[in-house]
Scaffold this motif. Structure first.
Motif, PDB file in Angstrom:
ATOM      1  N   GLY A 269       0.815  -1.193   0.000  1.00 46.72           N
ATOM      2  CA  GLY A 269       0.000   0.000   0.000  1.00 46.72           C
ATOM      3  C   GLY A 269       0.851   1.246   0.000  1.00 46.72           C
ATOM      4  N   PRO A 270       0.259   2.393   0.300  1.00 46.25           N
ATOM      5  CA  PRO A 270       1.004   3.658   0.304  1.00 46.25           C
ATOM      6  C   PRO A 270       2.186   3.604   1.271  1.00 46.25           C
ATOM      7  N   LEU A 271       3.312   4.181   0.855  1.00 48.08           N
ATOM      8  CA  LEU A 271       4.518   4.171   1.686  1.00 48.08           C
ATOM      9  C   LEU A 271       4.257   4.691   3.093  1.00 48.08           C
ATOM     10  N   GLU A 272       3.551   5.799   3.190  1.00 50.73           N
ATOM     11  CA  GLU A 272       3.369   6.440   4.489  1.00 50.73           C
ATOM     12  C   GLU A 272       2.587   5.564   5.459  1.00 50.73           C
ATOM     13  N   LEU A 273       1.757   4.652   4.936  1.00 51.25           N
ATOM     14  CA  LEU A 273       0.954   3.783   5.790  1.00 51.25           C
ATOM     15  C   LEU A 273       1.612   2.434   6.057  1.00 51.25           C
ATOM     16  N   GLU A 274       2.322   1.896   5.080  1.00 46.30           N
ATOM     17  CA  GLU A 274       2.798   0.516   5.171  1.00 46.30           C
ATOM     18  C   GLU A 274       4.278   0.374   5.512  1.00 46.30           C
ATOM     19  N   LEU A 275       5.086   1.390   5.238  1.00 47.65           N
ATOM     20  CA  LEU A 275       6.510   1.278   5.550  1.00 47.65           C
ATOM     21  C   LEU A 275       6.718   1.646   7.023  1.00 47.65           C
ATOM     22  N   THR A 276       6.412   0.691   7.899  1.00 52.32           N
ATOM     23  CA  THR A 276       6.493   0.881   9.340  1.00 52.32           C
ATOM     24  C   THR A 276       7.537  -0.048   9.937  1.00 52.32           C
ATOM     25  N   SER A 277       7.950   0.259  11.141  1.00 49.70           N
ATOM     26  CA  SER A 277       8.923  -0.585  11.837  1.00 49.70           C
ATOM     27  C   SER A 277       8.372  -2.001  12.010  1.00 49.70           C
ATOM     28  N   ARG A 278       7.090  -2.110  12.349  1.00 49.48           N
ATOM     29  CA  ARG A 278       6.494  -3.429  12.548  1.00 49.48           C
ATOM     30  C   ARG A 278       6.516  -4.240  11.258  1.00 49.48           C
ATOM     31  N   ASN A 279       6.051  -3.650  10.165  1.00 55.15           N
ATOM     32  CA  ASN A 279       5.988  -4.388   8.896  1.00 55.15           C
ATOM     33  C   ASN A 279       7.372  -4.776   8.404  1.00 55.15           C
ATOM     34  N   LEU A 280       8.328  -3.848   8.493  1.00 46.97           N
ATOM     35  CA  LEU A 280       9.670  -4.154   8.009  1.00 46.97           C
ATOM     36  C   LEU A 280      10.333  -5.222   8.877  1.00 46.97           C
ATOM     37  N   SER A 281      10.090  -5.195  10.170  1.00 44.71           N
ATOM     38  CA  SER A 281      10.640  -6.212  11.073  1.00 44.71           C
ATOM     39  C   SER A 281      10.097  -7.590  10.735  1.00 44.71           C
ATOM     40  N   LEU A 282       8.790  -7.675  10.475  1.00 45.89           N
ATOM     41  CA  LEU A 282       8.195  -8.950  10.091  1.00 45.89           C
ATOM     42  C   LEU A 282       8.742  -9.434   8.751  1.00 45.89           C
ATOM     43  N   CYS A 283       8.960  -8.494   7.839  1.00 47.69           N
ATOM     44  CA  CYS A 283       9.438  -8.849   6.500  1.00 47.69           C
ATOM     45  C   CYS A 283      10.851  -9.421   6.544  1.00 47.69           C
ATOM     46  N   PHE A 284      11.732  -8.799   7.335  1.00 47.36           N
ATOM     47  CA  PHE A 284      13.139  -9.221   7.360  1.00 47.36           C
ATOM     48  C   PHE A 284      13.470 -10.154   8.528  1.00 47.36           C
ATOM     49  N   GLY A 285      12.500 -10.410   9.405  1.00 44.78           N
ATOM     50  CA  GLY A 285      12.718 -11.330  10.501  1.00 44.78           C
ATOM     51  C   GLY A 285      13.715 -10.839  11.525  1.00 44.78           C
ATOM     52  N   LEU A 286      13.715  -9.519  11.755  1.00 42.64           N
ATOM     53  CA  LEU A 286      14.675  -8.901  12.671  1.00 42.64           C
ATOM     54  C   LEU A 286      14.055  -7.617  13.208  1.00 42.64           C
ATOM     55  N   PRO A 287      14.236  -7.324  14.509  1.00 41.72           N
ATOM     56  CA  PRO A 287      13.679  -6.064  15.018  1.00 41.72           C
ATOM     57  C   PRO A 287      14.344  -4.857  14.356  1.00 41.72           C
ATOM     58  N   LEU A 288      13.554  -4.055  13.656  1.00 45.80           N
ATOM     59  CA  LEU A 288      14.069  -2.913  12.911  1.00 45.80           C
ATOM     60  C   LEU A 288      13.272  -1.662  13.265  1.00 45.80           C
ATOM     61  N   VAL A 289      13.959  -0.530  13.189  1.00 48.33           N
ATOM     62  CA  VAL A 289      13.319   0.758  13.403  1.00 48.33           C
ATOM     63  C   VAL A 289      13.419   1.562  12.109  1.00 48.33           C
ATOM     64  N   VAL A 290      12.278   1.986  11.583  1.00 46.19           N
ATOM     65  CA  VAL A 290      12.219   2.769  10.349  1.00 46.19           C
ATOM     66  C   VAL A 290      11.930   4.218  10.698  1.00 46.19           C
ATOM     67  N   GLU A 291      12.640   5.116  10.049  1.00 45.93           N
ATOM     68  CA  GLU A 291      12.392   6.542  10.229  1.00 45.93           C
ATOM     69  C   GLU A 291      12.320   7.219   8.874  1.00 45.93           C
ATOM     70  N   GLN A 292      11.442   8.208   8.778  1.00 43.64           N
ATOM     71  CA  GLN A 292      11.389   9.048   7.599  1.00 43.64           C
ATOM     72  C   GLN A 292      12.026  10.383   7.934  1.00 43.64           C
ATOM     73  N   VAL A 293      13.044  10.743   7.159  1.00 45.52           N
ATOM     74  CA  VAL A 293      13.747  12.006   7.365  1.00 45.52           C
ATOM     75  C   VAL A 293      13.560  12.842   6.104  1.00 45.52           C
ATOM     76  N   GLY A 294      12.689  13.843   6.190  1.00 44.78           N
ATOM     77  CA  GLY A 294      12.351  14.600   4.992  1.00 44.78           C
ATOM     78  C   GLY A 294      11.626  13.699   4.019  1.00 44.78           C
ATOM     79  N   ASP A 295      12.144  13.575   2.789  1.00 42.69           N
ATOM     80  CA  ASP A 295      11.519  12.700   1.805  1.00 42.69           C
ATOM     81  C   ASP A 295      12.325  11.414   1.580  1.00 42.69           C
ATOM     82  N   ARG A 296      13.166  11.050   2.558  1.00 40.40           N
ATOM     83  CA  ARG A 296      13.961   9.825   2.480  1.00 40.40           C
ATOM     84  C   ARG A 296      13.670   8.937   3.687  1.00 40.40           C
ATOM     85  N   TRP A 297      14.079   7.668   3.596  1.00 45.44           N
ATOM     86  CA  TRP A 297      13.818   6.681   4.635  1.00 45.44           C
ATOM     87  C   TRP A 297      15.132   6.065   5.122  1.00 45.44           C
TER      88      TRP A 297
END
Length: 305
Positions: A269-297
């Protein structure tokens, strides 16, 4: 969600008329688990319960996903997740073992679908294409041959507009100084930019990028990301799908994300809704923290306790 803002990457670069103008692709509305967010746009790509099975193993497992006109998708996932397999289905070079794949209104395997007419409408840039191109061809020749669907020059004659467009694409990708260099002598970053210019020569309706920043150093990656961002923000640019392992490679202007793990869609879905720490952690099988800085991730793992 159409990209907005930014400089028009493709301004003045429309090709000579060699094929009909893009048509509208009407598809029925069904319940998909990976659809874009604007149901009023036509589908450029529609996968319904697609599986690709090899030697009893599902490389892609019951994936339903649609890409609409004007959307720019990034496919994220670990090695072996099925990212490139999905891209190969979208390119029409790989048929699903099960399910249906409709690309630009044409359903693979159906009577009346001619993939040889379909493929010129799809731009593809990746290592598989690089391996098919003659290493002794110049950069300019490598891009020019795409105008007629060739990988190498033979006896074809190019119009002035073809060379003008090839030079302009290479210029906008920072390759003007390399026009006469042999393709085989280029660095990894220079090859990637040449391949993207080549993919744009046919005025594609769908642009597929397979790990365009892989193997690049920090400077090469950032230069490519800013150029892809300019393309992604151009409102007349084709719909785009980019495969990557790294959120840092997502250029400004990309609108959607699909996360895949072991052949199955984890989120879409839309980046702003789906690119979350929870989703990325489940995807890669590792606890991850995602941050958006300006228009980059950015993403990083949590420290070990």
């Amino acid at each position: 969600m159409k990209p907005t803002g930014g400089v028009d990457f493709l301004e003045g670069l429309r090709p000579p008329a060699r094929r009909p103008e893009p048509q509208a692709y009407a598809t029925a509305e069904t319940g998909h688990n990976a659809r874009g967010d604007n149901a009023l746009m036509s589908d450029v790509l529609e996968l319904q319960d697609v599986s690709v099975v090899r030697e009893g193993r599902a490389l892609v497992d019951q994936v339903s996903w649609s890409v609409k006109e004007g959307e720019r998708w990034v496919i994220l996932g670990p090695n072996g997740a099925g990212k490139t397999t999905l891209l190969n289905v979208a390119s029409s070079y790989l048929y699903p073992s099960k399910g249906t794949a409709t690309i630009l209104g044409e359903t693979l395997g159906e009577p009346g679908t001619d993939v040889f007419e379909l493929r010129p409408r799809i731009g593809m840039a990746g290592i598989a294409m690089a391996d098919k191109l003659p290493k002794r061809q110049t950069v300019l020749q490598t891009v020019l041959t795409a105008a007629y669907g060739m990988t190498a020059g033979w006896q074809e004659e190019y119009e002035d507009i073809d060379e003008q467009r090839a030079r302009a694409f290479l210029d906008r990708l920072g390759m003007t100084e390399y026009l006469d260099r042999k393709f085989g002598t280029l660095s990894e970053g220079e090859r990637k930019r040449t391949l993207i210019a080549r993919a744009l020569m046919t005025d594609p309706e769908l642009l597929l990028l397979d790990e365009p920043a892989a193997g690049l150093d920090l400077g090469g990656r950032e230069d490519l990301v800013r150029r892809l961002g300019r393309l992604a923000r151009d409102p007349i640019a084709p719909s785009m799908i980019m495969v990557t392992h790294h959120v840092e490679e997502i250029a400004p202007g990309f609108t959607h994300v699909l996360m895949i793990r072991q052949g199955k869609v984890m989120a879409a879905g839309p980046l702003e809704l789906e690119l979350t720490s929870r989703n990325l952690s489940l995807c890669f099988g590792l606890p991850l923290v995602v941050e958006q800085v300006g228009d980059r991730w950015t993403a990083q793992g949590l420290p070990l306790s």
